[in-house]
Design an enzyme around this catalytic site. Structure first.
Site, PDB file in Angstrom:
ATOM      1  N   CYS A  43     -31.680  -8.681 -13.555  1.00  0.00           N
ATOM      2  CA  CYS A  43     -30.633  -9.151 -12.644  1.00  0.00           C
ATOM      3  C   CYS A  43     -31.099 -10.399 -11.896  1.00  0.00           C
ATOM      4  O   CYS A  43     -30.297 -11.268 -11.579  1.00  0.00           O
ATOM      5  CB  CYS A  43     -30.249  -8.048 -11.681  1.00  0.00           C
ATOM      6  SG  CYS A  43     -31.665  -7.320 -10.880  1.00  0.00           S
ATOM      7  N   GLU A  93     -22.610 -14.102 -15.828  1.00  0.00           N
ATOM      8  CA  GLU A  93     -23.979 -13.607 -16.012  1.00  0.00           C
ATOM      9  C   GLU A  93     -24.336 -13.648 -17.500  1.00  0.00           C
ATOM     10  O   GLU A  93     -23.589 -13.151 -18.333  1.00  0.00           O
ATOM     11  CB  GLU A  93     -24.072 -12.174 -15.495  1.00  0.00           C
ATOM     12  CG  GLU A  93     -25.458 -11.605 -15.666  1.00  0.00           C
ATOM     13  CD  GLU A  93     -25.600 -10.229 -15.034  1.00  0.00           C
ATOM     14  OE1 GLU A  93     -24.735  -9.379 -15.276  1.00  0.00           O
ATOM     15  OE2 GLU A  93     -26.591 -10.025 -14.315  1.00  0.00           O
ATOM     16  N   GLU A 106     -25.605  -2.584  -6.544  1.00  0.00           N
ATOM     17  CA  GLU A 106     -26.555  -3.638  -6.941  1.00  0.00           C
ATOM     18  C   GLU A 106     -26.042  -4.176  -8.271  1.00  0.00           C
ATOM     19  O   GLU A 106     -26.201  -3.533  -9.301  1.00  0.00           O
ATOM     20  CB  GLU A 106     -27.959  -3.045  -7.129  1.00  0.00           C
ATOM     21  CG  GLU A 106     -28.514  -2.293  -5.930  1.00  0.00           C
ATOM     22  CD  GLU A 106     -28.974  -3.205  -4.823  1.00  0.00           C
ATOM     23  OE1 GLU A 106     -29.164  -4.407  -5.078  1.00  0.00           O
ATOM     24  OE2 GLU A 106     -29.130  -2.723  -3.687  1.00  0.00           O
ATOM     25  N   LEU A 107     -25.415  -5.362  -8.237  1.00  0.00           N
ATOM     26  CA  LEU A 107     -24.613  -5.787  -9.388  1.00  0.00           C
ATOM     27  C   LEU A 107     -25.187  -7.035 -10.073  1.00  0.00           C
ATOM     28  O   LEU A 107     -26.352  -7.348  -9.932  1.00  0.00           O
ATOM     29  CB  LEU A 107     -23.170  -6.004  -8.923  1.00  0.00           C
ATOM     30  CG  LEU A 107     -22.567  -4.818  -8.156  1.00  0.00           C
ATOM     31  CD1 LEU A 107     -21.165  -5.130  -7.664  1.00  0.00           C
ATOM     32  CD2 LEU A 107     -22.568  -3.547  -8.991  1.00  0.00           C
ATOM     33  N   GLY A 132     -25.826  -1.897 -11.768  1.00  0.00           N
ATOM     34  CA  GLY A 132     -25.253  -2.212 -13.068  1.00  0.00           C
ATOM     35  C   GLY A 132     -24.367  -3.431 -12.970  1.00  0.00           C
ATOM     36  O   GLY A 132     -24.527  -4.256 -12.056  1.00  0.00           O
ATOM     37  N   SER A 133     -23.417  -3.528 -13.862  1.00  0.00           N
ATOM     38  CA  SER A 133     -22.596  -4.739 -13.939  1.00  0.00           C
ATOM     39  C   SER A 133     -21.553  -4.773 -12.825  1.00  0.00           C
ATOM     40  O   SER A 133     -21.146  -3.730 -12.290  1.00  0.00           O
ATOM     41  CB  SER A 133     -21.916  -4.806 -15.293  1.00  0.00           C
ATOM     42  OG  SER A 133     -21.128  -3.646 -15.465  1.00  0.00           O
TER      43      SER A 133
END
Ligand code: NAP
Length: 483
Positions: free
Chosen positions: A292, A386, A258-259, A238-239
């Site tokens: 992502c 992002e 996992e960003l 996620g963020s």
């Protein structure tokens, strides 16, 4: 059946393999981001349900770790077969709740069976090492030492909305295959796909206690799930903001984060402009840029910039926005109008910061037309933050060194792509770009489900990809026999 192929579904919580209403009795409707129609309904879990799932998970983990790997493999293979059989149904659910075009959703859904099979394989190939203890001064040949890899126990998996099947399976598959109990908390916008997949695992024979799915707001469930000491591993996608929150309260447990990202693609002299522009026209706009590893930034050498933009623009303008279920649609809405407004204002800010809009960038409800923004300085917010939307930022540079500096010039480091350049520049790019994956001859938007996958810097730590995930969801015990 709805005319577009997805049947609205109503789900309870899955707690330790048993379907039941939320303790609060609360329920929440799920709506299409395209036209707002109801596409399903789920239960809204609370901290009481989190406790019930963790309690069940303790029982499940104890039993599942004693289940021989070949039995786990057989159950997972049944699940993979069911996922293959239901791929069309899963794809319709993905499109309905996420808004991505059905063709993209089919591509995602059709990977499900393969991810489960790969997971089953890797979960059955958990080896240890024998230790050369006699090489240690003072130790003779009277001892034998080896390592034993074991499941961690309870894995909490928290997933985002953008790949509702893929990212769930990249956690649930390896966790189950390696003998863990799993508690899945899918994104509130896209719980229906996760629940459809969970049904498959239960139907395939995953036993009592082993799998839970808690739907409800991450903001209230997250802390209870993440801080509980009975949970041994958190696998989060996620963020970066939520990842930081999780890292700050998780306590002593294993974490994979996992960003976010702002992934670059370098276009250097010698690039095959036709190939590079086609790849960017796909990689920047797939899933409305909500990926992502989306191509957020194109860093182009000034010598090839005009040719590249001339080739890119018509390809981007050929992207067809519309109903995700209609033939020919290649761009759906963003996940919510709120997100489209955010992207619209990021583009507006880029323009006021001195960039130019070459194409697109208009918002209509939850849609943003595919945009190309040129003249972006890497220090601008448009490159630094992002975007998670259908736009590409073009930065021009005068040298290879400047291209590498620009690629590395954001807080993120998930993935990067390089087109053109000399062989030695390619070698330098692989070594010098700070990213978890570097693609020579393609954009960052590429993933094989077995490859190690995960970011550097603010893009997180830990690796997914089934073999890496199995490694991170197991832990090593050292055993010494003293003769
Ligand atoms: P998000 O807002 O961070 O949400 C991700 C998940 O975390 C959701 O299930 C969310 O639940 C939950 N959550 C929210 N607050 C929480 C808290 N305090 N504690 C625990 N969990 C909490 O991200 P998103 O908008 O769904 O997804 C987009 C982001 O994911 C982007 O930044 C993207 O780059 C990243 N992403 C990264 C990868 C990668 O591999 N690196 C892959 C895909 C996506 P609710 O939905 O209920 O809020």
């Amino acid at each position: 059946m709805h005319e577009n192929g997805s049947q609205p579904r109503s789900y309870e919580l899955l707690i330790g393999g048993e379907w039941r209403e939320a303790s609060s009795g609360e329920r929440q409707g799920i709506h299409s981001p395209y036209d707002g129609r109801p596409v399903g309904e789920v239960a809204v879990a609370s901290a009481v349900d989190v406790d019930a799932a963790i309690t069940a998970g303790e029982r499940g983990a104890a039993a599942w770790r004693r289940t021989p790997a070949h039995e786990r493999v057989a159950i997972l293979h049944r699940a993979a077969d069911l996922a293959d059989q239901r791929a069309d149904e899963i794809a319709a659910t993905i499109s309905a709740e996420n808004g991505k075009p059905l063709t993209e959703a089919l591509g995602e859904a059709r990977r499900s069976g393969a991810i489960i099979r790969l997971s089953a394989h890797e979960g059955s190939q958990v080896y240890g090492d024998s230790l050369p203890l006699d090489a240690n001064p003072g130790t003779g040949q009277d001892k034998v030492g080896f390592t034993l890899r074991q499941p961690v126990g309870i894995v909490v998996a928290i997933t985002p909305f953008n790949y509702p099947a893929l990212l769930v399976l990249h956690k649930v598959g390896p966790a189950l295959a390696s003998g863990n109990a799993v508690i899945l908390k899918p994104a509130s916008a896209t719980p229906l796909t996760a629940l459809a997949l969970a049904r498959i695992f239960i139907e395939a024979g995953v036993p009592e206690g082993v799998l839970s799915v808690l739907t409800g707001p991450g903001g209230t469930l997250g802390d209870a799930l993440v801080s509980d000491p009975r949970v041994r591993k958190i696998s989060f996608t996620g963020s970066t903001g939520v990842g930081e929150r999780i890292a700050s309260i998780a306590g002593v447990k294993k974490l994979s984060l996992e960003l976010g990202a702002s992934s670059p693609t370098l276009i250097l002299p010698g690039a095959d402009i036709e190939k590079a522009s086609s790849a960017v026209a796909a990689g920047g706009y797939v899933n409305a840029g909500q990926v992502c590893i989306s191509v957020q930034r194109v860093i182009v050498h000034r010598d090839v910039e005009a040719d590249f933009l001339d080739a890119l623009r018509p390809k981007v303008e050929a992207i067809r926005m519309g109903d995700p279920f209609a033939d020919g649609t290649t761009l759906g809405p963003l996940i919510a109008e709120r997100e489209a407004r955010r992207v619209e204002s990021s583009i507006a800010r880029a323009i006021s910061d001195g960039s130019s809009l070459l194409s697109g960038g208009e918002r209509d409800g939850a849609f943003v037309s595919p945009a190309i923004v040129t003249g972006v300085d890497t220090r601008q917010a448009f490159a630094q933050e992002e975007l998670f939307g259908p736009a590409v930022a073009v930065t021009s540079v005068d040298s290879f060194d400047a291209a590498i500096d620009a690629a590395n010039g954001t807080p993120y480091g998930l993935a990067a792509g390089v087109f053109g350049g000399t062989l030695s520049e390619g070698v330098r790019a692989m070594r010098e770009i700070d990213a978890g994956s570097v693609h020579l001859g393609w954009t960052p938007l590429w993933r094989a489900d077995l490859m190690p996958y995960g970011g550097l810097k603010a893009s997180g730590y830990g690796k997914e990809g089934v073999r890496s995930a199995v490694e991170e969801m197991t832990e090593v015990k050292t055993v010494i026999m003293h003769g």
